[in-house]
Design a protein around this motif. Structure first.
Motif, PDB file in Angstrom:
ATOM      1  N   GLY A  74       8.376  -5.915  -8.020  1.00 25.93           N
ATOM      2  CA  GLY A  74       7.927  -4.418  -7.769  1.00 25.93           C
ATOM      3  C   GLY A  74       6.497  -4.090  -8.659  1.00 25.93           C
ATOM      4  N   ILE A  75       6.535  -4.615  -9.902  1.00 25.44           N
ATOM      5  CA  ILE A  75       5.086  -4.354 -10.725  1.00 25.44           C
ATOM      6  C   ILE A  75       4.064  -5.208 -10.191  1.00 25.44           C
ATOM      7  CG2 ILE A  75       4.107  -5.427 -12.911  1.00 25.44           C
ATOM      8  CD1 ILE A  75       7.152  -5.245 -14.122  1.00 25.44           C
ATOM      9  N   MET A  76       4.287  -6.292  -9.761  1.00 27.54           N
ATOM     10  CA  MET A  76       2.832  -6.735  -8.866  1.00 27.54           C
ATOM     11  C   MET A  76       2.509  -5.994  -7.715  1.00 27.54           C
ATOM     12  SD  MET A  76       2.145  -8.895 -11.197  1.00 27.54           S
ATOM     13  CE  MET A  76       0.626  -9.409 -10.229  1.00 27.54           C
ATOM     14  N   PHE A  79       1.134  -2.906  -8.994  1.00 27.04           N
ATOM     15  CA  PHE A  79      -0.451  -3.208  -9.586  1.00 27.04           C
ATOM     16  C   PHE A  79      -1.351  -3.316  -8.468  1.00 27.04           C
ATOM     17  CE2 PHE A  79      -3.189  -6.685 -10.768  1.00 27.04           C
ATOM     18  CZ  PHE A  79      -3.877  -6.019 -11.875  1.00 27.04           C
ATOM     19  N   LYS A  80      -1.282  -4.197  -7.266  1.00 31.51           N
ATOM     20  CA  LYS A  80      -1.870  -4.675  -6.390  1.00 31.51           C
ATOM     21  C   LYS A  80      -2.288  -3.216  -5.732  1.00 31.51           C
ATOM     22  CE  LYS A  80      -1.855  -8.671  -4.425  1.00 31.51           C
ATOM     23  NZ  LYS A  80      -1.347  -9.904  -3.831  1.00 31.51           N
ATOM     24  N   LYS A  81      -1.425  -2.444  -5.355  1.00 33.13           N
ATOM     25  CA  LYS A  81      -1.517  -1.167  -4.616  1.00 33.13           C
ATOM     26  C   LYS A  81      -2.500  -0.369  -5.170  1.00 33.13           C
ATOM     27  CE  LYS A  81       1.040   1.929  -1.695  1.00 33.13           C
ATOM     28  NZ  LYS A  81       2.360   2.323  -1.384  1.00 33.13           N
ATOM     29  N   PHE A  82      -2.272   0.024  -6.502  1.00 35.16           N
ATOM     30  CA  PHE A  82      -3.029   0.888  -7.257  1.00 35.16           C
ATOM     31  C   PHE A  82      -4.343   0.587  -7.518  1.00 35.16           C
ATOM     32  CE2 PHE A  82      -4.742   2.182 -11.438  1.00 35.16           C
ATOM     33  CZ  PHE A  82      -4.508   3.571 -11.298  1.00 35.16           C
ATOM     34  N   THR A  83      -4.607  -0.779  -7.816  1.00 38.05           N
ATOM     35  CA  THR A  83      -5.861  -1.419  -8.152  1.00 38.05           C
ATOM     36  C   THR A  83      -6.769  -1.445  -6.955  1.00 38.05           C
ATOM     37  OG1 THR A  83      -5.362  -3.638  -8.178  1.00 38.05           O
ATOM     38  CG2 THR A  83      -5.285  -2.527 -10.320  1.00 38.05           C
ATOM     39  N   SER A  84      -6.107  -1.625  -5.696  1.00 44.67           N
ATOM     40  CA  SER A  84      -6.909  -1.533  -4.543  1.00 44.67           C
ATOM     41  C   SER A  84      -7.681  -0.353  -4.444  1.00 44.67           C
ATOM     42  CB  SER A  84      -5.866  -1.963  -3.185  1.00 44.67           C
ATOM     43  OG  SER A  84      -5.638  -3.184  -3.440  1.00 44.67           O
ATOM     44  N   ARG A  85      -6.724   0.814  -4.460  1.00 44.56           N
ATOM     45  CA  ARG A  85      -7.055   2.259  -4.300  1.00 44.56           C
ATOM     46  C   ARG A  85      -8.366   2.636  -5.268  1.00 44.56           C
ATOM     47  NH1 ARG A  85      -1.765   3.668  -3.792  1.00 44.56           N
ATOM     48  NH2 ARG A  85      -2.036   4.628  -6.299  1.00 44.56           N
ATOM     49  N   GLU A  86      -8.038   2.074  -6.449  1.00 42.09           N
ATOM     50  CA  GLU A  86      -9.008   2.473  -7.629  1.00 42.09           C
ATOM     51  C   GLU A  86     -10.085   1.830  -7.395  1.00 42.09           C
ATOM     52  OE1 GLU A  86      -8.534   4.974  -9.765  1.00 42.09           O
ATOM     53  OE2 GLU A  86      -7.093   5.403  -8.329  1.00 42.09           O
ATOM     54  N   ILE A  87     -10.371   0.424  -7.022  1.00 40.59           N
ATOM     55  CA  ILE A  87     -11.658  -0.312  -6.856  1.00 40.59           C
ATOM     56  C   ILE A  87     -12.454   0.236  -5.856  1.00 40.59           C
ATOM     57  CG2 ILE A  87     -12.304  -2.388  -5.794  1.00 40.59           C
ATOM     58  CD1 ILE A  87     -10.216  -3.748  -7.555  1.00 40.59           C
ATOM     59  N   ILE A  88     -11.738   0.660  -4.702  1.00 43.47           N
ATOM     60  CA  ILE A  88     -12.489   1.417  -3.468  1.00 43.47           C
ATOM     61  C   ILE A  88     -13.091   2.671  -4.118  1.00 43.47           C
ATOM     62  CG2 ILE A  88     -12.298   2.541  -1.186  1.00 43.47           C
ATOM     63  CD1 ILE A  88     -12.063  -0.595  -1.126  1.00 43.47           C
ATOM     64  N   LYS A  89     -12.340   3.442  -5.009  1.00 42.56           N
ATOM     65  CA  LYS A  89     -12.871   4.557  -5.509  1.00 42.56           C
ATOM     66  C   LYS A  89     -13.906   4.421  -6.638  1.00 42.56           C
ATOM     67  CE  LYS A  89      -8.601   7.192  -5.655  1.00 42.56           C
ATOM     68  NZ  LYS A  89      -7.646   7.726  -6.694  1.00 42.56           N
ATOM     69  N   VAL A 121      -7.983  -5.148  -0.423  1.00 41.79           N
ATOM     70  CA  VAL A 121      -8.876  -5.835  -1.494  1.00 41.79           C
ATOM     71  C   VAL A 121      -7.999  -7.290  -1.787  1.00 41.79           C
ATOM     72  CG1 VAL A 121      -9.543  -5.642  -3.944  1.00 41.79           C
ATOM     73  CG2 VAL A 121      -9.588  -3.701  -2.589  1.00 41.79           C
ATOM     74  N   TRP A 122      -6.886  -7.050  -1.828  1.00 37.37           N
ATOM     75  CA  TRP A 122      -6.082  -8.244  -2.309  1.00 37.37           C
ATOM     76  C   TRP A 122      -5.512  -9.192  -1.155  1.00 37.37           C
ATOM     77  CZ3 TRP A 122      -6.866  -9.421  -7.192  1.00 37.37           C
ATOM     78  CH2 TRP A 122      -7.165  -8.366  -8.120  1.00 37.37           C
ATOM     79  N   GLN A 123      -5.496 -10.533  -1.232  1.00 34.94           N
ATOM     80  CA  GLN A 123      -4.790 -11.405  -0.386  1.00 34.94           C
ATOM     81  C   GLN A 123      -3.355 -10.985  -0.375  1.00 34.94           C
ATOM     82  OE1 GLN A 123      -5.430 -15.468  -0.617  1.00 34.94           O
ATOM     83  NE2 GLN A 123      -7.766 -15.357  -0.530  1.00 34.94           N
ATOM     84  N   ASP A 124      -2.740 -11.223   0.664  1.00 31.58           N
ATOM     85  CA  ASP A 124      -1.086 -11.155   0.497  1.00 31.58           C
ATOM     86  C   ASP A 124      -0.558 -12.007  -0.516  1.00 31.58           C
ATOM     87  OD1 ASP A 124      -1.044  -9.091   2.723  1.00 31.58           O
ATOM     88  OD2 ASP A 124      -0.629 -10.424   4.167  1.00 31.58           O
ATOM     89  N   GLY A 125       0.772 -11.583  -1.164  1.00 33.45           N
ATOM     90  CA  GLY A 125       1.425 -12.507  -1.923  1.00 33.45           C
ATOM     91  C   GLY A 125       0.659 -12.600  -3.290  1.00 33.45           C
ATOM     92  N   ASN A 126       1.460 -13.314  -4.226  1.00 38.06           N
ATOM     93  CA  ASN A 126       0.807 -13.664  -5.504  1.00 38.06           C
ATOM     94  C   ASN A 126       1.365 -14.988  -5.961  1.00 38.06           C
ATOM     95  OD1 ASN A 126       3.609 -12.818  -6.606  1.00 38.06           O
ATOM     96  ND2 ASN A 126       2.741 -10.777  -6.321  1.00 38.06           N
TER      97      ASN A 126
END
Length: 181
Positions: A74-76, A79-89, A121-126
């Motif tokens: 859940g953390i990851m 993290f990826k969902k939030f940073t994706s949105r923020e990078i676009i902004k 922004v991010w590839q799937d998975g980690n």
């Protein structure tokens, strides 16, 4: 989705990698780097993320992590969902010279996905890998810290600002790190 790479042990120590789609060198701008650092700090303070080792390279982020609170999966994801949105902004605010090209690449990566609304922004998975013994842990710490040296960004790992190599060398780092022995 692969069954091999999952966070199976909630108390485990994991090596993970977050990679920008198409391996785009996104983290060449300090604003994007600091956005990620701030987001990791938030995960540490609010979600119980424990960072043992890390490096932020131009196109990807390596971490050795565990948790004392929220599940790592859940953390990851958050993290990826939030940073994706923020990078676009952030891209529009900092007047990114590659904005048009980046937005096209992120849009194209999302086109065939129902779960992604506009930009990916991010590839799937980690690719979480459980580090269940000291030898593997040390191999991954070394791998993380040598990344900027092999990329010829720095000559010595501890000279790279965006890495826990500084912490391991006894220098102050950008993130709080729980060192592995």
């Amino acid at each position: 989705m692969s069954e091999k790479y999952k966070f199976r042990d909630p108390e485990g120590l994991y090596f993970v990698t977050c990679t920008v789609v198409h391996w785009i060198d996104l983290f060449t701008r300090k604003e994007f780097k600091h956005l990620l650092i701030d987001s990791l700090k938030h995960c540490q303070m609010k979600k119980g993320l424990i960072i043992h080792s890390w490096v932020l390279m131009p196109s990807h982020l390596h971490l050795i992590i565990s948790t004392k609170q929220d599940p790592l999966e859940g953390i990851m994801r958050d993290f990826k969902k939030f940073t994706s949105r923020e990078i676009i902004k952030c891209m529009a605010v900092i007047n990114e010279s590659r904005q048009e090209w980046l937005m096209r690449a992120f849009k194209k990566s999302s086109q065939k996905l129902q779960r992604v609304k506009s930009h990916k922004v991010w590839q799937d998975g980690n690719h979480p890998i459980l580090l269940d013994n000291n030898k593997i842990q040390q191999e991954k710490v070394d791998y993380i810290h040598i990344n900027p040296v092999e990329a010829e960004i720095v000559d010595e790992p501890e000279n790279f600002r965006y890495s826990s190599a500084r912490n391991y060398a006894g220098k102050p780092g950008l993130l709080e790190v729980v060192l592995l022995e």
